[in-house]
Design a protein around this motif. Structure first.
Motif, short mmCIF file in Angstrom:
data_model
loop_
_atom_site.label_atom_id
_atom_site.label_comp_id
_atom_site.label_asym_id
_atom_site.label_seq_id
_atom_site.Cartn_x
_atom_site.Cartn_y
_atom_site.Cartn_z
N ALA A 1 0.83 -1.20 0.00
CA ALA A 1 0.00 0.00 0.00
C ALA A 1 0.87 1.24 0.00
N ASP A 2 0.26 2.38 -0.38
CA ASP A 2 0.93 3.66 -0.29
C ASP A 2 1.09 4.01 1.19
N SER A 3 2.33 4.18 1.62
CA SER A 3 2.57 4.50 3.03
C SER A 3 2.58 6.00 3.28
N LYS A 4 3.14 6.75 2.35
CA LYS A 4 3.23 8.20 2.53
C LYS A 4 3.38 8.85 1.16
N THR A 5 2.79 10.04 1.03
CA THR A 5 2.86 10.80 -0.21
C THR A 5 3.13 12.26 0.12
N VAL A 6 3.96 12.91 -0.70
CA VAL A 6 4.19 14.34 -0.55
C VAL A 6 4.01 14.99 -1.92
N TYR A 7 3.42 16.19 -1.93
CA TYR A 7 3.12 16.90 -3.16
C TYR A 7 3.83 18.25 -3.19
N SER A 8 4.24 18.66 -4.38
CA SER A 8 4.70 20.03 -4.59
C SER A 8 3.49 20.94 -4.71
N PRO A 9 3.57 22.18 -4.22
CA PRO A 9 2.44 23.10 -4.37
C PRO A 9 2.38 23.79 -5.73
N THR A 10 3.40 23.57 -6.57
CA THR A 10 3.51 24.30 -7.84
C THR A 10 2.94 23.50 -9.00
N THR A 11 2.07 24.12 -9.77
CA THR A 11 1.52 23.51 -10.98
C THR A 11 2.48 23.71 -12.15
N LEU A 12 2.81 22.61 -12.83
CA LEU A 12 3.74 22.69 -13.97
C LEU A 12 3.01 23.08 -15.25
N ASN A 13 3.76 23.58 -16.20
CA ASN A 13 3.23 23.96 -17.51
C ASN A 13 3.79 23.04 -18.58
N VAL A 14 3.09 22.94 -19.69
CA VAL A 14 3.60 22.16 -20.82
C VAL A 14 4.68 22.95 -21.54
N SER A 15 5.49 22.21 -22.30
CA SER A 15 6.54 22.80 -23.17
C SER A 15 7.52 23.66 -22.40
N GLN A 16 7.86 23.24 -21.20
CA GLN A 16 8.83 23.95 -20.37
C GLN A 16 9.66 22.92 -19.61
N TRP A 17 10.98 23.14 -19.56
CA TRP A 17 11.86 22.23 -18.85
C TRP A 17 11.78 22.48 -17.35
N TYR A 18 11.67 21.39 -16.58
CA TYR A 18 11.69 21.44 -15.12
C TYR A 18 12.66 20.39 -14.59
N PHE A 19 13.32 20.73 -13.51
CA PHE A 19 14.21 19.79 -12.82
C PHE A 19 13.48 19.30 -11.57
N LEU A 20 13.10 18.03 -11.56
CA LEU A 20 12.36 17.43 -10.47
C LEU A 20 13.27 16.57 -9.62
N SER A 21 13.15 16.69 -8.30
CA SER A 21 13.97 15.91 -7.39
C SER A 21 13.12 15.44 -6.22
N VAL A 22 13.37 14.20 -5.77
CA VAL A 22 12.71 13.67 -4.57
C VAL A 22 13.77 13.03 -3.69
N VAL A 23 13.56 13.11 -2.37
CA VAL A 23 14.55 12.63 -1.41
C VAL A 23 13.84 11.94 -0.25
N TYR A 24 14.36 10.78 0.14
CA TYR A 24 14.00 10.15 1.41
C TYR A 24 15.26 10.05 2.25
N ASN A 25 15.24 10.61 3.46
CA ASN A 25 16.45 10.65 4.28
C ASN A 25 16.34 9.84 5.57
N GLY A 26 15.32 9.02 5.70
CA GLY A 26 15.14 8.21 6.89
C GLY A 26 14.18 8.79 7.89
N THR A 27 13.96 10.10 7.82
CA THR A 27 13.02 10.76 8.73
C THR A 27 11.91 11.51 8.00
N GLY A 28 12.03 11.64 6.69
CA GLY A 28 11.00 12.34 5.92
C GLY A 28 11.22 12.20 4.44
N ILE A 29 10.18 12.51 3.65
CA ILE A 29 10.28 12.54 2.20
C ILE A 29 10.05 13.96 1.72
#
Length: 275
Positions: free
Chosen positions: A66-94
């Motif tokens: 099952a899904d244990s935890k989910t985190v969302y960005s507050p920013t809505t992305l646009n089409v036809s634009q480059w974005y750098f996406l990163s996600v991190v789990y450090n043992g205490t948070g995502i």
């Protein structure tokens, strides 16, 4: 490549990717960018994707069921634009980052399940159904780490990715061994170069901390997978985690971020390691 314990990011991980979306929804919604997550089996691990409102999303599962935890960005992305996406789990948070900047996080310490599903770029696998939530757009410079990079390291990658990690091809250079004086931890270096990244730079002066091990810019680092997606699916980390394409994604020379190519997915194809 065959799945192994080295691909199981159970206690810490970082994933980064550049995307340029042609559309930001799929059928069903929530296109997947990177994932090791099979909704049709007990092999759920983690997902880097987009939610139905085109926001960066990071799912993790502790038990594969099952899904244990989910985190969302507050920013809505646009089409036809480059974005750098990163996600991190450090043992205490995502945490999620957009263009090198921290966006959001939530507390979580239950680990990530070591599932046997392959790493998939641009889709999601569901046992008994097949692939769905396919991404429609271009992807470039995918990295997977078995450590949690900190905020400044994520920012550094965003600002310097064109010059960082492993250059393609063979490079021959002169070198000099520098031994700092007793008690010193940094030396001042002057380097000359004819060109750097197609720019005319005659020289640069910088400080190099000879005692620090940043752990993310050399072959002995925690970089587990690195895909330039520059006309091949090779793993530039040196770990041999080569991708296999399904449905003929296109190596694109028009919509590119680094290296002269990106890989464009049409919403009906993807790339993956072996399970």
């Amino acid at each position: 490549v065959t799945d192994s314990s080295s691909l199981g990011l159970t206690t810490a991980m970082t994933a980064t990717v550049w995307i340029n979306a042609k559309t930001l929804v799929s059928t069903p919604t929530q296109p997947r960018i990177l994932d090791k997550y099979d909704y049709g089996s007990s092999n759920r691990s983690w997902i880097l994707g987009l939610d139905p409102t085109a926001k960066l999303t990071y799912f993790v599962s502790s038990d594969g069921l099952a899904d244990s935890k989910t985190v969302y960005s507050p920013t809505t992305l646009n089409v036809s634009q480059w974005y750098f996406l990163s996600v991190v789990y450090n043992g205490t948070g995502i945490s999620v980052f957009l263009n090198g900047v921290y966006e959001n996080s939530t507390a979580y310490s239950s680990g990530i399940f070591n599932g046997r599903d392959p790493l998939i770029i641009g889709a999601e696998t569901i046992t008994g159904i097949g692939t769905q939530r396919l991404f429609n757009g271009s992807i470039d410079e995918v990295t997977i780490w078995n450590t949690a990079l900190n905020n400044s390291q994520i920012s550094d990658i965003f600002n310097n990715q064109s010059a960082r990690f492993f250059p393609r091809g063979e490079i021959t250079t002169n070198f000099t061994t520098i031994t700092p004086s007793a008690g010193e931890t940094a030396v001042n270096l002057t380097v000359t170069a004819d060109t750097l990244l197609s720019s005319s730079i005659n020289g640069t002066v910088y400080w190099a901390n000879v005692s620090a091990n940043l752990g993310y810019n050399n072959t002995g680092s925690n970089l587990l997978m690195y895909y330039h997606l520059d006309n091949d699916y090779n793993d530039a980390s040196g770990n041999g985690n080569t991708l296999t394409a399904t449905g003929s994604p296109v190596f694109n020379t028009t919509i590119t971020k680094f290296g002269g190519y990106s890989t464009t997915f049409s919403g009906s194809n993807y790339a993956s390691t072996s399970s």
